[in-house]
Design a protein around this motif. Structure first.
Motif, PDB file in Angstrom:
ATOM      1  N   ALA A 225      25.899  31.822  42.466  1.00 15.61           N
ATOM      2  CA  ALA A 225      24.858  32.753  42.005  1.00 15.61           C
ATOM      3  C   ALA A 225      25.117  33.149  40.549  1.00 15.61           C
ATOM      4  N   TRP A 226      26.384  33.389  40.202  1.00 13.76           N
ATOM      5  CA  TRP A 226      26.749  33.782  38.824  1.00 13.76           C
ATOM      6  C   TRP A 226      26.401  32.673  37.846  1.00 13.76           C
ATOM      7  N   GLU A 227      26.817  31.471  38.196  1.00 14.56           N
ATOM      8  CA  GLU A 227      26.664  30.353  37.240  1.00 14.56           C
ATOM      9  C   GLU A 227      25.197  29.954  37.078  1.00 14.56           C
ATOM     10  N   LEU A 228      24.423  29.928  38.167  1.00 13.26           N
ATOM     11  CA  LEU A 228      23.015  29.529  38.036  1.00 13.26           C
ATOM     12  C   LEU A 228      22.204  30.627  37.346  1.00 13.26           C
ATOM     13  N   HIS A 229      22.501  31.868  37.665  1.00  8.52           N
ATOM     14  CA  HIS A 229      21.783  32.969  37.019  1.00  8.52           C
ATOM     15  C   HIS A 229      22.029  32.948  35.509  1.00  8.52           C
ATOM     16  N   LYS A 230      23.299  32.687  35.145  1.00  2.78           N
ATOM     17  CA  LYS A 230      23.665  32.605  33.719  1.00  2.78           C
ATOM     18  C   LYS A 230      22.885  31.492  33.019  1.00  2.78           C
ATOM     19  N   ASP A 231      22.535  30.475  33.785  1.00  7.11           N
ATOM     20  CA  ASP A 231      21.840  29.310  33.240  1.00  7.11           C
ATOM     21  C   ASP A 231      20.315  29.446  33.360  1.00  7.11           C
TER      22      ASP A 231
END
Ligand SMILES: CSC[C@@H](O)[C@@H](O)C(=O)COP(=O)(O)O
Length: 377
Positions: A225-231
């Motif tokens: 969730a962190w990595e996709l949201h950041k992207d």
């Protein structure tokens, strides 16, 4: 968020001037000068973005065991960098050097048993160790650092390639379920399952991602969730127990996961819970796909039953831990089980995307058709 978990400061800048991962964050990098390995402590995400510096191979081994770094390709890359650090502190002649390298190799190899990328990377480094053992200490470090960085860069390129291949299977407007974290955090950069998702987005497809939380260590909720949201990718998290209901209600179009080891017959070991998701996908007629680099394929392993499954400590199940904060969720007297991976049989998998092409695990011969030419080392 519960009141007993204070908010921590986040957002420390990426410490590497030109990260090989190519993104705004890296799981692991070898700093210029070849004496320091930098890792993002993934146990603290998403509340804290903290990088740690390591100068000794034991620190790298500890980071792999304790899962500061995790994900099959990322632990292979980390182990390769760990060997570089061992070479830095060894200025002895050929035999002494080989002995230090063998001891360090054994220490790193024992950290986590399931992901074959770890042994694959150490085997590849070993070929360089033998070739350069008689050279001057500084030249040995330079050669090993070059090989470790090559492993890192090649993994990222493999992710891009399998991402492109897998993206063709993603329908515009679809909702994709993924389990655990098979993203930039778990690889040399870009990601395997999340690489497919990134490539589909980059091809202009509108997609939505459901990230299953992934008990007990919550890689889906904390990391994916962190990595996709950041992207900037549309991501929502559901608990593992919601997957069946979401499928039954027609809310999931496709499943894409990564892998820790693919056996010769196409069986796939991945994060615990993957098998349940694959069974549910089968019942509901939803395609279940796997993305993994060739370094995850173990042709020496005949089938899923032969894959060693890591058993981790009970405390990861009996307690919920985020960084240094933890709370016990079960009675003192009750024992917990904690197998970290399970095996999904080939018959439940529609496609395996690798950098060498797409295999259909149902057709076991299609895996061996992808076998790469032997390396010239
Ligand atoms: C590209 S990473 C693929 C797998 O390593 C991933 O899905 C996974 O199971 C990671 O498990 P972990 O225990 O977090 O190392």
């Amino acid at each position: 968020m519960s009141a007993f978990i204070p908010t921590l400061k986040t957002g420390r800048a990426h410490p590497h001037p030109e990260p090989l991962s190519g993104s705004a964050f890296s799981a692991v990098e070898l700093m210029p000068g070849d004496r320091t390995v930098v890792m993002l402590d993934q146990r603290l995400l998403p509340r804290q973005e903290r990088y740690e510096n390591f100068q000794r191979p034991e620190q790298v081994a500890d980071a792999i065991s304790t899962m500061k770094v995790r994900g099959a390709p990322a632990i292979g890359i980390s182990a390769a960098y760990g060997l570089v650090l061992a070479a830095v502190v060894c200025d002895g002649p050929r035999d002494a050097f080989l002995e230090v390298m063998a001891t360090t190799d054994g220490m790193l190899r024992r950290t986590r048993p399931t992901a074959v990328n770890l042994a694959w990377a150490l085997d590849r480094m070993h070929r360089t160790v033998v070739r350069i053992a008689a050279e001057a200490p500084r030249d040995r470090v330079t050669a090993l650092a070059a090989e470790a960085r090559a492993i890192h860069v090649e993994d990222k390129l493999a992710c891009k390639k399998m991402g492109e291949l897998g993206a063709a299977s993603v329908r515009d407007g679809s909702t994709i379920l993924t389990h655990c974290n098979a993203g930039a955090l778990a690889t040399g950069g870009y990601g395997t399952a999340l690489g497919v998702i990134r490539a589909a987005r980059d091809a202009g497809k509108k997609i939505r991602v459901l990230s299953a939380e992934t008990r007990p260590l919550l890689q889906g909720a904390r990391l994916t969730a962190w990595e996709l949201h950041k992207d900037g990718i549309d991501v929502q998290t559901i608990t593992d127990s919601m997957v069946g209901s979401f499928m039954a209600r027609g809310l999931i179009d496709q499943v894409i996961v990564g892998a820790d080891r693919v056996a010769r017959n196409g069986d796939v070991a991945n994060k615990i819970g993957t098998y349940g998701v694959a069974c549910l996908a089968q019942v509901h007629g939803i395609p279940f796909d796997v993305a993994a680099p060739w370094s995850t394929v173990d042709l020496a392993c005949p089938d899923g039953a032969s894959i060693p499954i890591e058993e981790r400590g009970e405390r990861e199940v009996s307690h919920v831990t985020i960084g240094e904060f933890e709370v016990q969720v079960m009675p003192d007297a009750v024992r917990a089980h904690n197998p970290a991976f399970d095996v999904t049989p080939a018959r439940l998998i529609r496609a395996l995307y690798t950098e060498l092409g797409t295999a259909s695990p149902l057709d076991a011969a299609s895996l061996s058709r992808l076998t790469p030419p032997p390396r010239a080392t």
